[in-house]
Scaffold this motif. Sequence first.
Motif, PDB file in Angstrom:
ATOM      1  N   GLY A 110       0.821  -1.194   0.000  1.00 29.39           N
ATOM      2  CA  GLY A 110       0.000   0.000   0.000  1.00 29.39           C
ATOM      3  C   GLY A 110       0.858   1.247   0.000  1.00 29.39           C
ATOM      4  N   LEU A 111       0.183   2.392   0.085  1.00 24.96           N
ATOM      5  CA  LEU A 111       0.855   3.683   0.084  1.00 24.96           C
ATOM      6  C   LEU A 111       0.442   4.461   1.331  1.00 24.96           C
ATOM      7  CD1 LEU A 111       0.267   4.659  -3.670  1.00 24.96           C
ATOM      8  CD2 LEU A 111       2.276   3.540  -2.670  1.00 24.96           C
ATOM      9  N   VAL A 112       1.401   5.160   1.923  1.00 22.48           N
ATOM     10  CA  VAL A 112       1.164   5.940   3.139  1.00 22.48           C
ATOM     11  C   VAL A 112       1.309   7.414   2.806  1.00 22.48           C
ATOM     12  CG1 VAL A 112       1.931   6.379   5.508  1.00 22.48           C
ATOM     13  CG2 VAL A 112       2.009   4.055   4.584  1.00 22.48           C
ATOM     14  N   VAL A 113       0.359   8.219   3.303  1.00 25.95           N
ATOM     15  CA  VAL A 113       0.352   9.661   3.009  1.00 25.95           C
ATOM     16  C   VAL A 113       0.238  10.442   4.313  1.00 25.95           C
ATOM     17  CG1 VAL A 113      -0.726   9.268   0.753  1.00 25.95           C
ATOM     18  CG2 VAL A 113      -2.172   9.757   2.741  1.00 25.95           C
ATOM     19  N   PRO A 114       0.573  11.733   4.290  1.00 27.47           N
ATOM     20  CA  PRO A 114       0.433  12.548   5.500  1.00 27.47           C
ATOM     21  C   PRO A 114      -1.027  12.671   5.945  1.00 27.47           C
ATOM     22  CG  PRO A 114       1.828  13.641   3.876  1.00 27.47           C
ATOM     23  CD  PRO A 114       1.179  12.486   3.182  1.00 27.47           C
ATOM     24  N   HIS A 115      -1.213  12.963   7.234  1.00 31.24           N
ATOM     25  CA  HIS A 115      -2.553  13.157   7.776  1.00 31.24           C
ATOM     26  C   HIS A 115      -3.184  14.453   7.236  1.00 31.24           C
ATOM     27  CE1 HIS A 115      -1.029  10.313  10.837  1.00 31.24           C
ATOM     28  NE2 HIS A 115      -2.291   9.996  10.984  1.00 31.24           N
ATOM     29  N   GLN A 116      -4.501  14.399   7.084  1.00 32.27           N
ATOM     30  CA  GLN A 116      -5.310  15.585   6.786  1.00 32.27           C
ATOM     31  C   GLN A 116      -4.786  16.343   5.567  1.00 32.27           C
ATOM     32  OE1 GLN A 116      -5.540  17.793  10.505  1.00 32.27           O
ATOM     33  NE2 GLN A 116      -6.727  16.179  11.506  1.00 32.27           N
ATOM     34  N   ASN A 117      -4.412  15.579   4.543  1.00 32.14           N
ATOM     35  CA  ASN A 117      -3.837  16.154   3.336  1.00 32.14           C
ATOM     36  C   ASN A 117      -4.553  15.571   2.123  1.00 32.14           C
ATOM     37  OD1 ASN A 117      -2.188  16.826   1.101  1.00 32.14           O
ATOM     38  ND2 ASN A 117      -0.365  16.941   2.391  1.00 32.14           N
ATOM     39  N   PRO A 118      -5.671  16.174   1.715  1.00 37.75           N
ATOM     40  CA  PRO A 118      -6.448  15.588   0.609  1.00 37.75           C
ATOM     41  C   PRO A 118      -5.700  15.554  -0.716  1.00 37.75           C
ATOM     42  CG  PRO A 118      -7.325  17.729   1.259  1.00 37.75           C
ATOM     43  CD  PRO A 118      -6.331  17.345   2.293  1.00 37.75           C
ATOM     44  N   ALA A 119      -4.766  16.497  -0.923  1.00 34.34           N
ATOM     45  CA  ALA A 119      -3.999  16.478  -2.173  1.00 34.34           C
ATOM     46  C   ALA A 119      -3.114  15.235  -2.240  1.00 34.34           C
ATOM     47  CB  ALA A 119      -3.156  17.747  -2.283  1.00 34.34           C
ATOM     48  N   ALA A 120      -2.443  14.920  -1.127  1.00 34.81           N
ATOM     49  CA  ALA A 120      -1.592  13.729  -1.087  1.00 34.81           C
ATOM     50  C   ALA A 120      -2.422  12.460  -1.186  1.00 34.81           C
ATOM     51  CB  ALA A 120      -0.762  13.731   0.194  1.00 34.81           C
ATOM     52  N   LEU A 121      -3.589  12.460  -0.535  1.00 34.44           N
ATOM     53  CA  LEU A 121      -4.488  11.309  -0.585  1.00 34.44           C
ATOM     54  C   LEU A 121      -4.948  11.067  -2.024  1.00 34.44           C
ATOM     55  CD1 LEU A 121      -5.656   9.406   1.630  1.00 34.44           C
ATOM     56  CD2 LEU A 121      -7.661  10.908   1.714  1.00 34.44           C
ATOM     57  N   ALA A 122      -5.350  12.144  -2.707  1.00 37.81           N
ATOM     58  CA  ALA A 122      -5.812  12.025  -4.091  1.00 37.81           C
ATOM     59  C   ALA A 122      -4.683  11.549  -5.003  1.00 37.81           C
ATOM     60  CB  ALA A 122      -6.359  13.362  -4.574  1.00 37.81           C
ATOM     61  N   ALA A 123      -3.476  12.065  -4.788  1.00 36.09           N
ATOM     62  CA  ALA A 123      -2.347  11.674  -5.644  1.00 36.09           C
ATOM     63  C   ALA A 123      -2.031  10.191  -5.501  1.00 36.09           C
ATOM     64  CB  ALA A 123      -1.118  12.515  -5.289  1.00 36.09           C
ATOM     65  N   ALA A 124      -2.095   9.682  -4.262  1.00 31.32           N
ATOM     66  CA  ALA A 124      -1.815   8.260  -4.039  1.00 31.32           C
ATOM     67  C   ALA A 124      -2.897   7.384  -4.669  1.00 31.32           C
ATOM     68  CB  ALA A 124      -1.699   7.984  -2.543  1.00 31.32           C
ATOM     69  N   ILE A 125      -4.157   7.764  -4.499  1.00 31.42           N
ATOM     70  CA  ILE A 125      -5.253   7.004  -5.108  1.00 31.42           C
ATOM     71  C   ILE A 125      -5.112   7.020  -6.627  1.00 31.42           C
ATOM     72  CG2 ILE A 125      -7.755   6.906  -5.462  1.00 31.42           C
ATOM     73  CD1 ILE A 125      -8.024   8.137  -2.609  1.00 31.42           C
ATOM     74  N   ARG A 126      -4.778   8.186  -7.176  1.00 34.40           N
ATOM     75  CA  ARG A 126      -4.597   8.306  -8.624  1.00 34.40           C
ATOM     76  C   ARG A 126      -3.496   7.348  -9.101  1.00 34.40           C
ATOM     77  NH1 ARG A 126      -5.907  12.413 -12.195  1.00 34.40           N
ATOM     78  NH2 ARG A 126      -6.552  13.743 -10.442  1.00 34.40           N
ATOM     79  N   ARG A 127      -2.401   7.263  -8.349  1.00 33.46           N
ATOM     80  CA  ARG A 127      -1.323   6.347  -8.723  1.00 33.46           C
ATOM     81  C   ARG A 127      -1.818   4.909  -8.805  1.00 33.46           C
ATOM     82  NH1 ARG A 127       3.871   5.994  -5.358  1.00 33.46           N
ATOM     83  NH2 ARG A 127       4.266   4.489  -7.040  1.00 33.46           N
ATOM     84  N   VAL A 128      -2.567   4.487  -7.780  1.00 32.94           N
ATOM     85  CA  VAL A 128      -3.047   3.093  -7.764  1.00 32.94           C
ATOM     86  C   VAL A 128      -3.965   2.831  -8.955  1.00 32.94           C
ATOM     87  CG1 VAL A 128      -4.361   1.370  -6.475  1.00 32.94           C
ATOM     88  CG2 VAL A 128      -2.828   2.923  -5.250  1.00 32.94           C
ATOM     89  N   LEU A 129      -4.811   3.800  -9.280  1.00 38.26           N
ATOM     90  CA  LEU A 129      -5.801   3.596 -10.345  1.00 38.26           C
ATOM     91  C   LEU A 129      -5.213   3.725 -11.743  1.00 38.26           C
ATOM     92  CD1 LEU A 129      -8.892   5.534  -8.915  1.00 38.26           C
ATOM     93  CD2 LEU A 129      -8.426   3.082  -8.811  1.00 38.26           C
TER      94      LEU A 129
END
Length: 378
Positions: free
Chosen positions: A310-329
């Motif tokens: 999996g991928l780990v992202v910083p807390h409360q950071n929707p930009a980082a969360l979106a970037a990680a999800i985008r990578r997986v997809l």
Amino acid sequence: MPSYGFLSTHPPTRCGLATFNSALAAQLTADGTRGGIVRVTDHGDDQRPVPGVVHTWSALTPTGWRDAAAALNTFDVAIVQHEYGIYPGNDGEDVLPLLRRLTVPSIVVLHTVLRQPTARQKSLLERIVATAGAVVTMTETARDRLLVGYAVPAGKVTVIPHGAAELADVPVERRSRPHLLTWGLLGPGKGVEWSLRALARLQDLEPTPTYTVAGRTHPKVVEHQGEAYRAGLHQLGAQLGIAHAVDYQDVYHDQEALGRLIRSADVVVLPYDSREQVTSGVLIEAVAAGVPVVATAFPHAVELLTGGPGLVVPHQNPAALAAAIRRVLTEPGLTARLAGRVRPLAAHLRWPAVAARYETLADQLSEARPPAVSAVPA
């Protein structure tokens, strides 16, 4: 084989401890080994008799730990689930006299090890470890935190991972659009608001993802705040223009339905606010099911996902969360690489393997126990 008494919340109570204890008890007694649940209940819990429950310890019963201990003493080994909030007394301190009253070996499973406990919480946990026959943490992070931050003997502490259901035989239901999933009891700290903001940043994908948020609001949250958190999520989704893409399933799925839902996901999203969480059953279930995980950097996620499935992202950071999800997809080969990292882990996370380690620990405690001394006639 030793018989097992289990002390915990237990279904129909809906919480992580109850789910964990139910699965562990079912696995340890699946071969006919005798076992029984001493169920801990709070006001508002369904008090009706439940199969497998041999005694109920109500938080409303003064000194209820006495009868609970007596029930556990009818088994060969007691397995005690520990969280500060489930037992009566300040910080759940009534579990300590219960442990001291046990005449059988005890295994205490620590679901939380706080990095910055209060003085009372620290002292209580140190005394619990001192009294227990053995202590289990579910991650190396929790063990390290316990040994560094608390005065406890290292030899008493064993790491046994949280168990996971076998989902390999559950059919994979692929959807026409990428499917993001978060599940579990809902409440502030779950971080779903960050996932919604991340989803809004993924609307340029074709097709656009959908997001399922499965689970009822935590009973204690409902008791104190009603459904304010869930209502706030609905409002935020509308403001972001993504309400049509979010499916809120206000239900507590049984294992079969949950298995189908997990296997339908392309990404499990764990956007938790907590920086303390050393154990996550949801994380283990997702990893064991072979679904890529994107999680915030809570301790269990850092330990299990870094360099792993999996991928780990910083807390409360929707930009980082979106970037990680985008990578997986979208990143070619990433999902396959993440899935490949699951295989060495998955077999060790299934409930049969986890329960076998509890059996080994129980056997060691039973063998080390001094034999009972019988009176010799003069």
